[in-house]
Design a protein around this motif. Structure first.
Motif, PDB file in Angstrom:
ATOM      1  N   TYR A  72      -0.123   8.623  15.099  1.00 55.23           N
ATOM      2  CA  TYR A  72       0.969   7.966  14.388  1.00 55.23           C
ATOM      3  C   TYR A  72       1.002   8.384  12.917  1.00 55.23           C
ATOM      4  O   TYR A  72       2.067   8.642  12.356  1.00 55.23           O
ATOM      5  CB  TYR A  72       0.832   6.449  14.492  1.00 55.23           C
ATOM      6  CG  TYR A  72       2.015   5.729  13.909  1.00 55.23           C
ATOM      7  CD1 TYR A  72       3.206   5.628  14.622  1.00 55.23           C
ATOM      8  CD2 TYR A  72       1.970   5.188  12.628  1.00 55.23           C
ATOM      9  CE1 TYR A  72       4.307   5.005  14.073  1.00 55.23           C
ATOM     10  CE2 TYR A  72       3.058   4.560  12.078  1.00 55.23           C
ATOM     11  CZ  TYR A  72       4.227   4.470  12.807  1.00 55.23           C
ATOM     12  OH  TYR A  72       5.325   3.855  12.264  1.00 55.23           O
ATOM     13  N   LEU A  73      -0.161   8.478  12.294  1.00 56.56           N
ATOM     14  CA  LEU A  73      -0.216   8.819  10.871  1.00 56.56           C
ATOM     15  C   LEU A  73       0.128  10.281  10.604  1.00 56.56           C
ATOM     16  O   LEU A  73       0.299  10.679   9.457  1.00 56.56           O
ATOM     17  CB  LEU A  73      -1.607   8.504  10.306  1.00 56.56           C
ATOM     18  CG  LEU A  73      -1.957   7.014  10.222  1.00 56.56           C
ATOM     19  CD1 LEU A  73      -3.377   6.820   9.707  1.00 56.56           C
ATOM     20  CD2 LEU A  73      -0.976   6.271   9.315  1.00 56.56           C
ATOM     21  N   CYS A  74       0.219  11.064  11.669  1.00 58.10           N
ATOM     22  CA  CYS A  74       0.682  12.452  11.514  1.00 58.10           C
ATOM     23  C   CYS A  74       2.201  12.521  11.407  1.00 58.10           C
ATOM     24  O   CYS A  74       2.766  13.585  11.122  1.00 58.10           O
ATOM     25  CB  CYS A  74       0.225  13.303  12.710  1.00 58.10           C
ATOM     26  SG  CYS A  74      -1.535  13.689  12.692  1.00 58.10           S
ATOM     27  N   GLY A  75       2.882  11.417  11.665  1.00 62.41           N
ATOM     28  CA  GLY A  75       4.339  11.399  11.636  1.00 62.41           C
ATOM     29  C   GLY A  75       4.897  11.204  10.239  1.00 62.41           C
ATOM     30  O   GLY A  75       4.218  11.409   9.229  1.00 62.41           O
TER      31      GLY A  75
ATOM     32  N   ALA B  16      -1.919   9.071   3.630  1.00 58.96           N
ATOM     33  CA  ALA B  16      -1.777   7.936   4.541  1.00 58.96           C
ATOM     34  C   ALA B  16      -2.463   6.709   3.947  1.00 58.96           C
ATOM     35  O   ALA B  16      -3.367   6.818   3.126  1.00 58.96           O
ATOM     36  CB  ALA B  16      -2.373   8.271   5.902  1.00 58.96           C
ATOM     37  N   ARG B  17      -2.006   5.543   4.388  1.00 60.18           N
ATOM     38  CA  ARG B  17      -2.575   4.290   3.907  1.00 60.18           C
ATOM     39  C   ARG B  17      -2.882   3.382   5.094  1.00 60.18           C
ATOM     40  O   ARG B  17      -2.079   3.264   6.021  1.00 60.18           O
ATOM     41  CB  ARG B  17      -1.614   3.582   2.940  1.00 60.18           C
ATOM     42  CG  ARG B  17      -1.330   4.386   1.662  1.00 60.18           C
ATOM     43  CD  ARG B  17      -2.577   4.481   0.803  1.00 60.18           C
ATOM     44  NE  ARG B  17      -2.357   5.204  -0.446  1.00 60.18           N
ATOM     45  CZ  ARG B  17      -2.657   6.465  -0.646  1.00 60.18           C
ATOM     46  NH1 ARG B  17      -3.181   7.186   0.350  1.00 60.18           N
ATOM     47  NH2 ARG B  17      -2.451   7.036  -1.812  1.00 60.18           N
TER      48      ARG B  17
ATOM     49  N   GLN C 296       0.798  -1.222   0.000  1.00 60.63           N
ATOM     50  CA  GLN C 296       0.000   0.000   0.000  1.00 60.63           C
ATOM     51  C   GLN C 296       0.832   1.275   0.000  1.00 60.63           C
ATOM     52  O   GLN C 296       0.380   2.307  -0.495  1.00 60.63           O
ATOM     53  CB  GLN C 296      -0.963   0.006   1.190  1.00 60.63           C
ATOM     54  CG  GLN C 296      -0.290   0.046   2.549  1.00 60.63           C
ATOM     55  CD  GLN C 296      -1.289   0.035   3.699  1.00 60.63           C
ATOM     56  OE1 GLN C 296      -2.492   0.005   3.498  1.00 60.63           O
ATOM     57  NE2 GLN C 296      -0.787   0.064   4.921  1.00 60.63           N
ATOM     58  N   ASN C 297       2.054   1.222   0.556  1.00 63.68           N
ATOM     59  CA  ASN C 297       2.900   2.416   0.537  1.00 63.68           C
ATOM     60  C   ASN C 297       3.877   2.414  -0.627  1.00 63.68           C
ATOM     61  O   ASN C 297       4.695   3.315  -0.759  1.00 63.68           O
ATOM     62  CB  ASN C 297       3.679   2.558   1.846  1.00 63.68           C
ATOM     63  CG  ASN C 297       4.181   3.975   2.064  1.00 63.68           C
ATOM     64  OD1 ASN C 297       3.414   4.923   2.003  1.00 63.68           O
ATOM     65  ND2 ASN C 297       5.487   4.121   2.294  1.00 63.68           N
TER      66      ASN C 297
ATOM     67  N   TRP D 198       6.095   8.290   8.928  1.00 68.13           N
ATOM     68  CA  TRP D 198       5.694   7.017   8.308  1.00 68.13           C
ATOM     69  C   TRP D 198       4.171   6.908   8.366  1.00 68.13           C
ATOM     70  O   TRP D 198       3.593   6.862   9.427  1.00 68.13           O
ATOM     71  CB  TRP D 198       6.350   5.856   9.043  1.00 68.13           C
ATOM     72  CG  TRP D 198       5.944   4.504   8.533  1.00 68.13           C
ATOM     73  CD1 TRP D 198       5.176   3.592   9.171  1.00 68.13           C
ATOM     74  CD2 TRP D 198       6.292   3.914   7.272  1.00 68.13           C
ATOM     75  NE1 TRP D 198       5.005   2.468   8.397  1.00 68.13           N
ATOM     76  CE2 TRP D 198       5.687   2.632   7.223  1.00 68.13           C
ATOM     77  CE3 TRP D 198       7.037   4.341   6.172  1.00 68.13           C
ATOM     78  CZ2 TRP D 198       5.828   1.778   6.131  1.00 68.13           C
ATOM     79  CZ3 TRP D 198       7.169   3.488   5.081  1.00 68.13           C
ATOM     80  CH2 TRP D 198       6.584   2.235   5.066  1.00 68.13           C
ATOM     81  N   ARG D 199       3.533   6.841   7.210  1.00 69.00           N
ATOM     82  CA  ARG D 199       2.078   6.945   7.152  1.00 69.00           C
ATOM     83  C   ARG D 199       1.440   5.749   6.457  1.00 69.00           C
ATOM     84  O   ARG D 199       0.537   5.889   5.636  1.00 69.00           O
ATOM     85  CB  ARG D 199       1.688   8.244   6.442  1.00 69.00           C
ATOM     86  CG  ARG D 199       2.251   9.475   7.138  1.00 69.00           C
ATOM     87  CD  ARG D 199       1.733  10.759   6.569  1.00 69.00           C
ATOM     88  NE  ARG D 199       2.248  11.911   7.299  1.00 69.00           N
ATOM     89  CZ  ARG D 199       1.802  13.147   7.166  1.00 69.00           C
ATOM     90  NH1 ARG D 199       0.818  13.401   6.332  1.00 69.00           N
ATOM     91  NH2 ARG D 199       2.329  14.135   7.864  1.00 69.00           N
TER      92      ARG D 199
END
Length: 469
Positions: free
Chosen positions: A169-172, A223-224, A47-48, A174-175
């Motif tokens: 976490y997704l604000c960092g 993000a994924r 996905q990424n 690595w999303r």
């Protein structure tokens, strides 16, 4: 339930299909359950790394939401551990590396703050003493530009967590994460799915605003999120009773590939203790190759387009689904799910194409496989969410077939009947393979029949004739 309707595993690429067969051999778990877990693992890894472009260059994620309903004892945990093993091992290594990098970063931050404090004192002193503060300002500016970069926490999976933790976490940096659980009771009964609009946004790949106290607003962009959840029937039934209307109403289930595989418990005989073990490592090697690439190129995704013939097939599939949404169509009562089927199909096609190592545009072969898989999941969704009156009709037909089989066994002094016998000599309106499969599935789920397969022949036995053996 899926009953005797076979999952179209023959359509999968060899690297995927062979690994699935190997896991089934080792665990004797239901094949559709293994396939679902495999699709979730592939989605998590890819996905990424890739997006998919549909008609008119409409770009979207390749993330999948998967829910598999299975009883306790179906070996859900064993299957998950076999497929996810290298990812879990990698997460452990990355976490140990992160802890060391965090210690170093915290040390460098202390040094930075000490230097900053000294320069601020120098600047204040120069101003107070009437000296030219230009040099101190320049040094302070240079220092500010060299603030230590915080290490990235590469966490690929969550199990039991809260929407707030996922958002944070997704604000960092690595999303790309997955909510992966082989016993998803904690997910459905806990907080993880409390904010379904947010979860839906992540499936869509949309921008999401996160407002925090005493801190500026942050946008979650690009993000994924993969969902791969295995859950017991009693848990999902209670969830549907409590929140099913909401989950369906806002489109969570419409985005989800959901199934209830036929149980293998009671049929897991050991006939050949020697099974192959060479295919799963090949799958793991490709899996980790993609995961490592996605970390190295964490801010860059490849967008896969359809080849001309694959694009035409996607359009034909889309149009077919759209037609079936009409008043008397197959999907007339399931428009919410039908509206997402073509997009899920495109995602599956992209995942299979890329994971197989194919270069260039998505092939027709990958699209044909995705069509078959999507169609299988459509039938599962309809079976699980059919209206009560439709289920009543199925039960009435199933009972008729059951008593016909009992009469046949009684007249012919046999304990069982071949499936082909039903198709050849059964009641006329049941002499259609899909209809027969559906009714046999219903009877099996009700505990009225048992089945046994020898070669390609399926034998059905009415349960109260077991004593005849």
């Amino acid at each position: 339930m899926s009953g005797n309707r076979e999952f179209p595993i023959r359509m999968l690429p060899a690297i995927v299909g062979n690994a699935i067969y190997e896991v089934v051999q080792h665990t004797q778990a239901p094949l559709p359950m293994v396939v679902a877990e495999m699709l979730g693992v592939i989605s998590l890894a890819c996905q990424n790394r890739i997006d998919v472009c549909r008609l008119n260059n409409l770009r979207g994620p390749t993330s999948l939401f998967i829910v598999t309903i299975a009883e306790s004892g179906e070996r859900k945990s064993t299957v998950s551990k076999l497929l996810m093993k290298p990812i879990y091992q990698m997460e452990e290594r990355l976490f140990e590396q992160y802890k060391q990098e965090l210690i170093n970063w915290q040390y460098n931050v202390k040094i930075f703050k000490a230097e900053e404090k000294a320069l601020m004192s120098k600047l204040k002193s120069d101003i107070r003493c009437g000296k030219d503060p230009t040099m101190a300002r320049e040094c302070l500016k240079i220092l500010q530009d060299s603030y230590p970069v915080e290490p990235v926490r590469y966490k690929l999976t969550f199990n039991d967590t809260t929407p707030a933790a996922i958002k944070e976490y997704l604000c960092g940096e690595w999303r790309s994460v997955g909510i992966i659980s082989d016993e998803a009771g904690t997910v459905f009964n806990g907080y993880t799915l409390n904010e379904l609009p947010f979860v839906n946004k992540m499936w869509d790949g949309s921008i999401y605003s996160v407002e925090r106290k005493n801190a500026p607003e942050i946008l979650i962009k690009n993000a994924r999120l993969t969902l791969s959840l295995q859950v017991q029937p009693v848990v999902i039934n209670r969830y549907i009773e409590r929140k099913g209307d909401v989950a369906k109403g806002i489109g969570f289930f419409a985005r989800t590939l959901i199934c209830h595989p036929f149980s293998t418990q009671g049929y897991r005989q050991i006939t050949n203790p020697v099974v192959s073990s060479e295919h799963l490592p090949v799958f793991h090697e490709r899996l980790m190759e993609i995961v490592n690439e996605s970390i190295i190129n964490k801010d860059e995704r490849i967008c896969l387009h359809f080849s001309p013939e694959a694009g035409q097939r996607w359009v034909a599939f889309y149009n077919k689904v759209e037609t079936e949404m009409r008043l008397i169509g197959f999907l007339s009562d399931f428009k919410d799910y039908a509206s997402k089927v073509a997009e899920n199909m495109a995602r599956i096609a992209a995942l299979l194409h890329y994971f197989n190592g194919n270069e260039g545009d998505i092939s027709l072969t990958a699209v044909e496989a995705a069509v078959e898989i999507s169609a299988w999941y459509v039938e599962e969704y309809i079976k699980l969410f059919s209206k009560p009156q439709e289920l009543d009709l199925i039960n009435t037909d199933a009972n008729e077939l059951y008593w016909w089989m009992k009469e046949y066994c009684s007249q012919n002094f046999v304990p069982y009947i071949r499936k082909n016998t039903i198709l050849q000599y059964g009641p006329n309106r049941f002499r259609e393979r899909n209809k027969t499969n559906e009714l046999l599935s219903t009877l099996y789920s009700q505990g009225k029949i048992s089945t046994y397969k020898k070669g390609k022949t399926l034998f059905i036995q009415p349960m109260d004739s077991l004593a005849v053996i």
